[in-house]
Design an enzyme around this catalytic site. Structure first.
Site, mmCIF file in Angstrom:
data_model
loop_
_atom_site.group_PDB
_atom_site.id
_atom_site.type_symbol
_atom_site.label_atom_id
_atom_site.label_comp_id
_atom_site.label_asym_id
_atom_site.label_seq_id
_atom_site.Cartn_x
_atom_site.Cartn_y
_atom_site.Cartn_z
ATOM 1 N N GLY A 43 28.732 37.672 41.177
ATOM 2 C CA GLY A 43 29.700 38.091 40.158
ATOM 3 C C GLY A 43 29.117 38.428 38.798
ATOM 4 O O GLY A 43 29.575 39.343 38.124
ATOM 5 N N ASP A 98 30.566 35.161 35.552
ATOM 6 C CA ASP A 98 31.586 36.191 35.317
ATOM 7 C C ASP A 98 32.882 35.559 34.803
ATOM 8 O O ASP A 98 33.391 35.932 33.760
ATOM 9 C CB ASP A 98 31.823 37.048 36.577
ATOM 10 C CG ASP A 98 32.096 36.232 37.842
ATOM 11 O OD1 ASP A 98 32.073 34.987 37.782
ATOM 12 O OD2 ASP A 98 32.332 36.839 38.895
ATOM 13 N N ASP A 101 37.045 29.697 36.561
ATOM 14 C CA ASP A 101 38.393 29.604 37.113
ATOM 15 C C ASP A 101 38.743 28.116 37.186
ATOM 16 O O ASP A 101 39.012 27.502 36.164
ATOM 17 C CB ASP A 101 38.373 30.301 38.484
ATOM 18 C CG ASP A 101 39.741 30.456 39.092
ATOM 19 O OD1 ASP A 101 40.644 30.931 38.405
ATOM 20 O OD2 ASP A 101 39.907 30.112 40.275
ATOM 21 N N LYS A 129 39.754 31.371 32.663
ATOM 22 C CA LYS A 129 41.180 31.137 32.937
ATOM 23 C C LYS A 129 41.448 29.663 32.715
ATOM 24 O O LYS A 129 41.449 28.872 33.673
ATOM 25 C CB LYS A 129 41.499 31.503 34.392
ATOM 26 C CG LYS A 129 41.304 32.961 34.736
ATOM 27 C CD LYS A 129 41.757 33.157 36.176
ATOM 28 C CE LYS A 129 41.371 34.473 36.722
ATOM 29 N NZ LYS A 129 41.628 34.550 38.174
ATOM 30 N N ARG A 163 33.693 45.518 42.368
ATOM 31 C CA ARG A 163 32.746 44.935 41.408
ATOM 32 C C ARG A 163 32.202 45.985 40.436
ATOM 33 O O ARG A 163 31.808 45.673 39.321
ATOM 34 C CB ARG A 163 31.540 44.330 42.141
ATOM 35 C CG ARG A 163 31.854 43.062 42.922
ATOM 36 C CD ARG A 163 30.544 42.370 43.284
ATOM 37 N NE ARG A 163 30.677 41.426 44.375
ATOM 38 C CZ ARG A 163 31.012 40.134 44.221
ATOM 39 N NH1 ARG A 163 31.272 39.653 43.032
ATOM 40 N NH2 ARG A 163 31.095 39.336 45.273
HETATM 41 P P1 IMP Z 1 35.470 28.369 39.969
HETATM 42 O O1 IMP Z 1 35.403 28.241 38.462
HETATM 43 O O2 IMP Z 1 34.651 27.378 40.700
HETATM 44 O O3 IMP Z 1 36.890 28.421 40.445
HETATM 45 O O4 IMP Z 1 34.827 29.717 40.446
HETATM 46 C C1 IMP Z 1 34.724 30.819 39.701
HETATM 47 C C2 IMP Z 1 34.388 31.928 40.677
HETATM 48 O O5 IMP Z 1 35.563 32.321 41.398
HETATM 49 C C3 IMP Z 1 33.937 33.154 39.917
HETATM 50 O O6 IMP Z 1 32.550 33.188 39.761
HETATM 51 C C4 IMP Z 1 34.462 34.273 40.780
HETATM 52 O O7 IMP Z 1 33.481 34.607 41.758
HETATM 53 C C5 IMP Z 1 35.666 33.720 41.475
HETATM 54 N N1 IMP Z 1 36.913 34.149 40.804
HETATM 55 C C6 IMP Z 1 37.750 33.397 40.058
HETATM 56 N N2 IMP Z 1 38.793 34.103 39.602
HETATM 57 C C7 IMP Z 1 38.618 35.355 40.066
HETATM 58 C C8 IMP Z 1 39.377 36.580 39.937
HETATM 59 O O8 IMP Z 1 40.421 36.665 39.271
HETATM 60 N N3 IMP Z 1 38.863 37.655 40.562
HETATM 61 C C9 IMP Z 1 37.709 37.628 41.301
HETATM 62 N N4 IMP Z 1 36.960 36.511 41.441
HETATM 63 C C10 IMP Z 1 37.417 35.387 40.839
HETATM 64 MG MG MG Z 2 31.145 34.261 40.814
#
Ligand code: IMP
Ligand code: MG
Length: 182
Positions: A43, A98, A101, A129, A163
């Site tokens: 990402g 990137d 989340d 987010k 991407r």
């Molecule tokens: P987390 O913080 O462990 O949930 O993971 C974050 C990862 O989830 C990011 O690096 C993205 O690869 C993926 N991700 C989270 N939200 C999105 C989105 O809205 N679109 C695409 N990928 C996302």
């Molecule tokens: Mg990622």
């Protein structure tokens, strides 16, 4: 417009001007440091490439490839598929992501990298987010906060597509399971 794209949330111009500012700030903070800019693939590839070119002090790049099993709303365990090649001990690491989340990916990476005794670990994320967070992670450098929507472009994918878009966009609800599940 690509098929499946609903609307542009952040334009290419807005992204580039914010990345310029982040590059300026990071250059000031990391001048004279023995540091490593670490891209979390896949990402962060697009963001890292642009950010690195806005950095005006000496810097080395390295990459981590991680994978997360499960679905977007029920993420499973995080695994490192490709580890760093560089030595980390006593160096200042800046992790480039990137989007943060729920935070599990970065929380896991920070805890894992700490075991290698770096001097410091900081996080630079293009998007965040905050409403979705379940793990205690905060960006030290942030491009843009986002609402709780599934987004694509500028490195972010839906089933490995989109991407390469130079802007951040929302998908048509009909073409994305994330929006249907909510
Ligand atoms: P987390 O913080 O462990 O949930 O993971 C974050 C990862 O989830 C990011 O690096 C993205 O690869 C993926 N991700 C989270 N939200 C999105 C989105 O809205 N679109 C695409 N990928 C996302
Ligand atoms: Mg990622």
């Amino acid at each position: 417009m690509y098929s499946g794209i609903e609307s542009v949330l952040i334009s290419a111009e807005q992204l580039q001007s914010r990345i310029k500012e982040l590059g300026r700030q990071i250059s000031a903070d990391y001048a004279d440091k023995n540091w490593l800019l670490v891209g979390i693939l896949r990402g962060a590839a697009i963001f890292l490439a642009d950010l690195a070119r806005e950095i005006t002090v000496p810097v080395q790049l390295d990459f981590l490839v991680v994978t997360r099993y499960g679905t977007h709303d029920q993420p499973g365990e995080v695994k490192i598929i490709k580890d760093l090649d560089s030595s980390v001990k006593n160096r200042d690491l800046l992790l480039v992501e990137d989007v943060i989340d729920n935070g599990n990916t970065l929380h896991f990476l920070v805890e894992t990298l700490k075991l290698k005794n770096p001097r410091s670990i900081k996080i630079c994320s293009l998007f965040d987010k905050p409403e979705r967070r379940t793990a205690p992670v905060k960006a030290d450098y942030l491009g843009f906060p986002l609402p709780d929507r599934f987004v694509v472009g500028f490195g972010l994918d839906y089933k490995q597509k989109f991407r390469n878009l130079p802007y951040l966009a929302t998908l048509n609800p009909g073409s994305c399971t994330y929006e249907k599940e909510k």
